[in-house]
Design a protein around this motif. Structure first.
Motif: not given
Length: 319
Positions: A147-171
């Motif tokens: 992208t020629g350096g035109r990318f910003d990495l916004g990161v967070g925890l997420g709020w959906s326990a359902e999503e974490y369970a489906a991805c086999e990751s501890d909420f």
């Protein structure tokens, strides 16, 4: 600080404020690759600085988890919040279509930047605890290069326990893992971009911006990351958060110039009234403001042009 040069637009306590749009690219027939390119070009032509895209790996018909951003400051009176999400059995639910999906953030970023010349792309936000740090470090550097350096990495925890369970990751441990992963990313990049592609001359690794406004999120932003990205705050709440951020920066031997603050909000009310909340955010000293408008495939050009006129952005009418 903003890296947008001498372009005009919204001015604030720290100079020119970058104005971004938050919207979805889901690969549906109406929002396909051609729509993505047209949407991005329209945003660039009307004077916006960036497009930010949310992330969910999976959506569910029903959530037990409560959506944490059901209220947004009103355009006409940003000191007051109004509920804009549906509530089921007393719990706020995320807005989504019955067959909702989202394209991959990184591949969408490459397509958006390929269709434009200066528009930036950001994640709003990537679910960091679901990632492997080495794989992610390479992916992000690849996107930076393409992208020629035109990318910003916004990161967070997420709020959906359902999503974490489906991805086999501890909420429950996602907060600590998020902080560890921020450190792991910067360490990987600082140690010679191990596992990642060589970046073109003049392009640095993307800034890592922490989403959320909890005390823990503000602490992570002030001690470990390159920026802070709160959502749906009144001006008074944002001012409190900025004071807390300053305290963490000072304790860490850093200054306000070391972080990029982007205040995001859902536009609730008339477009003509949005200049008030943008003005007040800017006066508090943010570096960027992201606005979610839920534009349709039929009206996005008109909406962008109208909002750009309201905010006094440098651009042209794409209609």
């Amino acid at each position: 600080m903003s890296d947008s040069g001498t372009r005009g637009g919204v001015m604030g306590a720290r100079g020119r404020v970058e104005i971004g749009l938050v919207d979805l690219f889901d690969g549906s027939p109406e929002r396909d690759l051609a729509f993505m390119a047209g949407f991005a070009r329209a945003a660039e032509k009307t004077g916006f600085d960036s497009i930010w895209m949310p992330e969910h790996i999976l959506f569910f018909e029903r959530y037990d988890s409560e959506y944490p951003y059901p209220e947004a400051p009103l355009a006409a009176n940003p000191d007051v919040k109004e509920q804009h999400n549906k509530v089921v059995e007393g719990k706020a639910q995320v807005e989504s279509a019955p067959d909702q999906g989202l394209l991959d953030l990184f591949q969408a970023a490459v397509e958006v930047c390929a269709a434009t010349t200066r528009l930036r792309f950001g994640s709003s936000v990537l679910l960091l605890p679901l990632r492997n740090p080495r794989i992610l470090a390479r992916e992000v550097l690849t996107v930076a290069a393409l992208t020629g350096g035109r990318f910003d990495l916004g990161v967070g925890l997420g709020w959906s326990a359902e999503e974490y369970a489906a991805c086999e990751s501890d909420f429950k441990t996602r907060g600590k893992r998020c902080e560890d992963l921020v450190h792991a990313l910067t360490e990987a990049w600082d140690s010679g971009r191990e596992g990642g592609p060589p970046l073109p001359a003049g392009i640095r690794a993307p800034r890592v911006v922490i989403g959320g406004h909890s005390p823990a999120a503000i602490r992570r932003a002030g001690t470990a990351a390159d920026g802070w990205y709160p959502w749906n705050l009144t001006p008074a709440e944002l001012a409190d958060g900025l004071r807390a951020l300053e305290g963490h920066l000072e304790a860490s031997g850093r200054s306000r110039d070391d972080v990029h603050v982007v205040a995001g909000f859902r536009g609730v009310g008339e477009l003509s009234d949005l200049s008030e909340i943008v003005r007040r955010y800017a006066e508090l000293g943010v570096d960027g403001i992201n606005i979610s408008l839920r534009m349709t495939v039929d009206n996005y050009g008109e909406v962008m042009a109208e909002l750009a006129e309201v905010l006094g952005l440098d651009g042209e009418d794409p209609r």
